[in-house]
Design a protein around this motif. Structure first.
Motif, PDB file in Angstrom:
ATOM      1  N   GLY A 100     -32.647 136.071 -24.655  1.00  0.00           N
ATOM      2  CA  GLY A 100     -33.293 137.199 -23.993  1.00  0.00           C
ATOM      3  C   GLY A 100     -34.127 138.043 -24.925  1.00  0.00           C
ATOM      4  O   GLY A 100     -35.046 138.717 -24.500  1.00  0.00           O
ATOM      5  N   HIS A 104     -39.799 137.374 -23.508  1.00  0.00           N
ATOM      6  CA  HIS A 104     -41.139 137.845 -23.171  1.00  0.00           C
ATOM      7  C   HIS A 104     -42.187 137.242 -24.099  1.00  0.00           C
ATOM      8  O   HIS A 104     -43.268 136.825 -23.663  1.00  0.00           O
ATOM      9  CB  HIS A 104     -41.180 139.369 -23.239  1.00  0.00           C
ATOM     10  N   PRO A 158     -20.873 116.608 -19.759  1.00  0.00           N
ATOM     11  CA  PRO A 158     -20.453 117.768 -18.955  1.00  0.00           C
ATOM     12  C   PRO A 158     -20.897 119.094 -19.557  1.00  0.00           C
ATOM     13  O   PRO A 158     -21.363 119.977 -18.842  1.00  0.00           O
ATOM     14  CB  PRO A 158     -18.924 117.651 -18.940  1.00  0.00           C
ATOM     15  N   LEU A 161     -24.511 119.568 -18.829  1.00  0.00           N
ATOM     16  CA  LEU A 161     -24.764 119.915 -17.424  1.00  0.00           C
ATOM     17  C   LEU A 161     -24.382 121.362 -17.139  1.00  0.00           C
ATOM     18  O   LEU A 161     -25.070 122.068 -16.398  1.00  0.00           O
ATOM     19  CB  LEU A 161     -23.983 118.968 -16.508  1.00  0.00           C
ATOM     20  N   GLU A 162     -23.253 121.796 -17.726  1.00  0.00           N
ATOM     21  CA  GLU A 162     -22.850 123.197 -17.537  1.00  0.00           C
ATOM     22  C   GLU A 162     -23.928 124.133 -18.070  1.00  0.00           C
ATOM     23  O   GLU A 162     -24.287 125.127 -17.435  1.00  0.00           O
ATOM     24  CB  GLU A 162     -21.535 123.466 -18.276  1.00  0.00           C
ATOM     25  N   LEU A 164     -27.108 123.497 -18.502  1.00  0.00           N
ATOM     26  CA  LEU A 164     -28.309 123.448 -17.655  1.00  0.00           C
ATOM     27  C   LEU A 164     -28.099 124.204 -16.346  1.00  0.00           C
ATOM     28  O   LEU A 164     -29.018 124.836 -15.828  1.00  0.00           O
ATOM     29  CB  LEU A 164     -28.683 121.988 -17.364  1.00  0.00           C
ATOM     30  N   THR A 165     -26.886 124.140 -15.826  1.00  0.00           N
ATOM     31  CA  THR A 165     -26.590 124.888 -14.601  1.00  0.00           C
ATOM     32  C   THR A 165     -26.750 126.386 -14.850  1.00  0.00           C
ATOM     33  O   THR A 165     -27.302 127.108 -14.014  1.00  0.00           O
ATOM     34  CB  THR A 165     -25.154 124.577 -14.118  1.00  0.00           C
ATOM     35  N   ARG A 168     -30.377 127.193 -14.968  1.00  0.00           N
ATOM     36  CA  ARG A 168     -31.011 127.219 -13.644  1.00  0.00           C
ATOM     37  C   ARG A 168     -30.759 128.543 -12.929  1.00  0.00           C
ATOM     38  O   ARG A 168     -31.510 128.931 -12.033  1.00  0.00           O
ATOM     39  CB  ARG A 168     -30.491 126.064 -12.796  1.00  0.00           C
ATOM     40  N   PRO A 172     -34.614 129.563 -11.933  1.00  0.00           N
ATOM     41  CA  PRO A 172     -34.376 128.666 -10.795  1.00  0.00           C
ATOM     42  C   PRO A 172     -35.450 127.590 -10.621  1.00  0.00           C
ATOM     43  O   PRO A 172     -35.200 126.561 -10.025  1.00  0.00           O
ATOM     44  CB  PRO A 172     -34.372 129.620  -9.593  1.00  0.00           C
ATOM     45  N   VAL A 176     -35.272 119.798 -13.683  1.00  0.00           N
ATOM     46  CA  VAL A 176     -34.559 118.894 -14.589  1.00  0.00           C
ATOM     47  C   VAL A 176     -35.138 117.497 -14.385  1.00  0.00           C
ATOM     48  O   VAL A 176     -34.847 116.825 -13.389  1.00  0.00           O
ATOM     49  CB  VAL A 176     -33.039 118.925 -14.317  1.00  0.00           C
ATOM     50  N   LEU A 177     -35.969 117.097 -15.326  1.00  0.00           N
ATOM     51  CA  LEU A 177     -36.661 115.805 -15.175  1.00  0.00           C
ATOM     52  C   LEU A 177     -35.696 114.643 -15.290  1.00  0.00           C
ATOM     53  O   LEU A 177     -35.889 113.612 -14.647  1.00  0.00           O
ATOM     54  CB  LEU A 177     -37.759 115.673 -16.237  1.00  0.00           C
ATOM     55  N   MET A 206     -31.293 110.956 -11.883  1.00  0.00           N
ATOM     56  CA  MET A 206     -31.176 111.806 -13.071  1.00  0.00           C
ATOM     57  C   MET A 206     -31.323 111.011 -14.366  1.00  0.00           C
ATOM     58  O   MET A 206     -31.584 111.603 -15.424  1.00  0.00           O
ATOM     59  CB  MET A 206     -29.831 112.531 -13.078  1.00  0.00           C
ATOM     60  N   ARG A 251     -42.139 112.331 -11.622  1.00  0.00           N
ATOM     61  CA  ARG A 251     -41.143 113.360 -11.277  1.00  0.00           C
ATOM     62  C   ARG A 251     -41.758 114.754 -11.234  1.00  0.00           C
ATOM     63  O   ARG A 251     -41.275 115.620 -10.512  1.00  0.00           O
ATOM     64  CB  ARG A 251     -39.987 113.315 -12.274  1.00  0.00           C
ATOM     65  N   TYR A 256     -37.301 116.285  -7.393  1.00  0.00           N
ATOM     66  CA  TYR A 256     -36.113 116.250  -6.530  1.00  0.00           C
ATOM     67  C   TYR A 256     -36.161 115.094  -5.531  1.00  0.00           C
ATOM     68  O   TYR A 256     -35.671 115.199  -4.421  1.00  0.00           O
ATOM     69  CB  TYR A 256     -35.912 117.582  -5.797  1.00  0.00           C
TER      70      TYR A 256
END
Lengths: 257, 283
Positions: A100, A104, A158, A161-162, A164-165, A168, A172, A176-177, A206, A251, A256
């Motif tokens: 963060g 910017h 895992p 993925l966590e 990346l979740t 997102r 949003p 995810v290519l 995926m 993609r 999606y």
């Protein structure tokens, strides 16, 4: 301009190799491509230019948003391919930075790159999805994840993925290519089993159809400061990354699906 | 033995992966977060920032009360340097010495109308009442933004008339009616509660801290850093808007709980209305 971050939770999976050769593949296709090194280790610069330790780059733009992008861009012999090295970034290198803090500035950097007329910006990131890498992912259009074809690499999925979740949630629109298996060794059963295990584990859309083989050519290309595709014996690898480029383009055009 | 799947929860992994490969759910952003524009640079790294000193927690020299021989209000009040938080008039809400620096914030402070025009300390030699001079036009820096077409409804009763607490209550009623406010509190620059409908000392402390930090930044930048639109999400549908207003009594800090952030224009309107409410004390 489309921004694609090449990221992974785990280090040493071939992010820099994928970034360089993917950028090269897009540039060969005629896309005005900017390869940006946001890894404080500066691996892109170390791979492609001898002056990388003295060149200013991405972190100089992050430290000073008024730093003109034109002064950071290093042209290559391929007219459509330019790169921005990591730059002189001791503060970030030492402190890591918090997520963060530079978001910017990262957005401003991408806006400046877009204003220069680039079609695509490929960003090589540091391992782990935190700090400046998280800011990059927060500002990017898409993320591409290299994954080493070995059991340990797949077991780290895992965590990836966590992360990346979580990204997102922050971004949003982050597309995810997919995951590309790297360092695949056709003569090693465990390597091939890992590829198959990941294909069984994840949704088909995926995991990229193309895989990046482990090849001594990558080391030889790195020694010469070149993308592997420009090596004399590099036609095979060049074809792999060109296919990967085509998969990614598909993609991007129809996410999606 | 499977070298991979036996090490992880395949169903969980697949579920996460599938959610990542689906289009993101559309987020309905009904209110633009006016506090963070395109120039928002992100939050400062806590390790790189200096601790904020509470300017109001400094020891205060005891003051010797003097009889009010001069009008309480003079035009110079608005010519002080930008960013100063020092009051130019005594607060109408005098407090006793044992109320200084109490860690516990009083929930409600009742105000008698007489307190507004006379100091709470009795004058040893009262002077004959003087009619206050007609005040010069107030030089008030208007907010730089243009007010939207839809503005706060005019109060049915003149908000500038009546005892101070009554006016504040009218002010509160307007916020409830026009902006769907739930409750509010108002504290002065010494941290004393002038009106508290919230009854939560922690929120009051949050408001003071926010306003304090914002004003400190404003002063340290010689006025180039604006006193921001300060709000904190305090619940699923509750946002505390902190609105500092410079008045002749010094900095007043208004805290209002709304269902969601009200935006910078509304904040400006609320600040203007509070200013009118407070500054008309001597009319």
């Amino acid at each position: 301009m489309i921004t694609i971050a090449v990221s992974s939770q785990k280090g040493g999976v071939g992010k820099t190799t994928v970034s360089i050769n993917l950028a090269h593949a897009f540039a060969r296709r005629g896309k005005r491509t900017l390869l940006v090194d946001t890894d404080p280790q500066g691996s892109v610069g170390l791979s492609l230019t001898r002056q990388s330790r003295t060149l200013r780059g991405f972190y100089d733009a992050i430290a000073d948003s008024n730093f003109p992008l034109q002064q950071l861009i290093v042209p290559t012999r391929l007219e459509t391919l330019s790169l921005v090295p990591a730059g002189q970034c001791s503060d970030y290198e030492l402190g890591g930075g918090a997520m963060g803090v530079s978001l910017h500035r990262v957005r401003m950097f991408f806006q400046m790159a877009a204003s220069q007329g680039y079609d695509i910006c490929i960003i090589d990131t540091a391992a782990g999805l935190f700090g400046v890498t998280a800011d990059v992912l927060s500002a990017c259009d898409a993320v591409f994840v290299p994954q080493q074809a070995e059991p340990l690499g797949v077991r780290s999925v895992p965590k990836m993925l966590e992360a990346l979740t979580r990204m997102r949630v922050v971004n949003p629109r982050l597309n995810v290519l997919g995951v590309v298996m790297t360092m695949v060794q056709n003569r090693l059963a465990e390597s091939l089993e890992s590829v198959q295990a990941l294909r069984n584990l994840l949704p088909p859309n995926m995991v990229m159809r193309n895989v990046v083989p482990r090849d001594d050519l990558f080391i030889r290309a790195s020694a010469k400061g070149l993308p592997v595709g420009v090596m004399e014996e590099g036609a095979g690898v060049l074809a792999v990354f060109d296919s990967l480029r085509a998969e990614i383009e598909a993609r991007l055009e129809a996410p999606y699906e | 033995m499977d070298p991979v799947q036996s090490w992880l929860d395949a169903n969980e992994v697949r579920r996460m992966a599938e959610s990542l490969m689906e289009p993101p759910a559309k987020v309905d952003v009904s209110t633009i977060d006016a506090g963070y524009g395109e120039n928002f640079e992100g939050f400062a790294d806590a390790s790189q920032t200096e601790p904020i000193q509470d300017v109001w927690s400094q020891p205060i020299e005891p003051q010797i009360p003097t009889p009010p021989v001069a009008p309480m209000f003079s035009p110079e009040v608005h010519t002080e340097p930008s960013g100063s938080i020092a009051p130019t008039h005594k607060s109408p809400f005098q407090v006793s010495a044992d109320q200084w620096h109490t860690s516990k914030v009083p929930v409600t402070r009742q105000v008698r109308p007489a307190e507004e025009v006379q100091p709470s300390v009795p004058s040893p030699a009262p002077t004959p009442p003087q009619a206050p001079p007609a005040p010069d036009p107030v030089v008030f820096e208007k907010s730089s933004f243009d007010l939207p077409e839809e503005t706060l409804n005019e109060p049915e009763v003149d908000i500038a008339r009546g005892p101070f607490l009554t006016r504040l209550q009218r002010f509160s009623a307007i916020l409830r009616r026009d902006l769907n406010a739930r409750s509010m509190f108002l504290i002065d620059n010494e941290g004393q509660v002038l009106l508290d409908e919230v009854g939560n000392p922690k929120l009051i402390q949050v408001a003071r801290t926010l306003a304090n930090a914002s004003y400190r930044a404003h002063r340290q930048s010689s006025g180039s850093a604006a006193v921001g639109n300060l709000h904190v999400k305090i619940g699923a549908s509750a946002t505390l808007e902190v609105i500092p207003v410079q008045s002749r009594y010094g900095l007043l800090i208004l805290g209002v709980i709304f269902p969601s952030p009200i935006g910078v224009e509304r904040v400006g309107q609320v600040a203007d209305l509070l200013y009118t409410t407070v500054e008309s004390t001597l009319k």
